[in-house]
Design an enzyme around this catalytic site. Structure first.
Site, PDB file in Angstrom:
ATOM      1  N   GLU A 198     -26.406  28.286  21.006  1.00  0.00           N
ATOM      2  CA  GLU A 198     -26.347  27.055  20.234  1.00  0.00           C
ATOM      3  C   GLU A 198     -24.896  26.587  20.123  1.00  0.00           C
ATOM      4  O   GLU A 198     -23.963  27.347  20.401  1.00  0.00           O
ATOM      5  CB  GLU A 198     -26.941  27.292  18.837  1.00  0.00           C
ATOM      6  CG  GLU A 198     -26.996  26.078  17.923  1.00  0.00           C
ATOM      7  CD  GLU A 198     -27.752  24.901  18.490  1.00  0.00           C
ATOM      8  OE1 GLU A 198     -27.260  24.313  19.479  1.00  0.00           O
ATOM      9  OE2 GLU A 198     -28.820  24.551  17.939  1.00  0.00           O
ATOM     10  N   HIS A 205     -36.181  28.301  20.282  1.00  0.00           N
ATOM     11  CA  HIS A 205     -36.669  29.511  19.621  1.00  0.00           C
ATOM     12  C   HIS A 205     -37.624  29.170  18.468  1.00  0.00           C
ATOM     13  O   HIS A 205     -37.697  28.025  18.007  1.00  0.00           O
ATOM     14  CB  HIS A 205     -35.494  30.321  19.071  1.00  0.00           C
ATOM     15  CG  HIS A 205     -34.681  29.552  18.077  1.00  0.00           C
ATOM     16  ND1 HIS A 205     -35.025  29.422  16.751  1.00  0.00           N
ATOM     17  CD2 HIS A 205     -33.515  28.863  18.220  1.00  0.00           C
ATOM     18  CE1 HIS A 205     -34.136  28.690  16.115  1.00  0.00           C
ATOM     19  NE2 HIS A 205     -33.193  28.328  16.987  1.00  0.00           N
TER      20      HIS A 205
END
Length: 210
Positions: free
Chosen positions: A82, A9
């Protein structure tokens, strides 16, 4: 052949403050959105069949930016989140050091010795990311796939794919925001064509031209 593009990201507000995100989330910064646009522009003439993203807002918004106005299916998958940092999520580096300076050091330098409190260790995160991405590759066999995810998730997948020791996850190359990794898979195995490539970043291009 199955082609995989995989990226991280864009920059977030917590990235700029050194705050741990994990399963938590903070918004993309203006630079983070620009980073997504740089990758979008790099990939605008490349065929993509499907995009998979972590459901975390910072990753999903990055995926939307890269997709742009193209008619490509965008799917969220929890397995692409994550590493779950448990007690550390929302804390800055100094606060984490106060909890355990040794564990803070291990997180960044010796993943094999990192102990998570109410989250995942590196072994668990690596297995989750590898299994998730392997299933995506099997489901979308023969297609071109883009995955938008996170640093430890991406490095964990590569680590297990290449049968590396877990401590090498923290070794270079570092997965910078919207860097691009490209891997071809076929019946004989795989070939990494690009690893954490930054050519599309404005400041990288300026440095190259200078």
């Amino acid at each position: 052949m199955t082609k995989l593009y995989i990226t991280r990201h864009g920059e977030t507000e917590w990235n700029t403050k050194g705050i741990m995100q994990g399963f938590g989330n903070s918004p993309l910064t203006e630079l983070g959105r620009e980073q997504g646009k740089w990758l979008r522009d790099r990939m605008k003439d490349l065929h993509i069949d499907v995009i998979y993203s972590s459901p975390s807002g910072r990753a999903y918004e990055t995926a939307e930016i890269i997709k742009g106005d193209r008619d490509i299916e965008l799917l969220a998958d929890d397995g692409l989140r994550e590493i779950n940092m448990g007690q550390w999520e929302g804390l800055c580096q100094d606060e984490i050091k106060e909890l355990s300076e040794e564990n803070h050091f291990n997180f960044w330098n010796l993943p094999s010795k990192y102990i998570s409190v109410d989250g995942e260790n590196y072994y668990e995160s690596r297995e989750r990311s590898y299994n998730t991405i392997t299933k995506i590759l099997e489901k979308e066999k023969g297609k071109t796939i883009l995955i938008v995810t996170h640093t430890v998730t991406l490095k964990g997948f590569l680590n297990m794919l290449q049968n590396q020791e877990i401590d090498s996850i923290v070794k270079p190359p570092f997965i910078k925001q919207t860097s691009l990794t490209e891997i071809d898979f076929n019946e004989d195995g795989y070939k990494i064509l690009n690893l954490a490539c930054m050519e599309h970043h404005e400041y990288s291009r300026k440095e190259f031209n200078e």
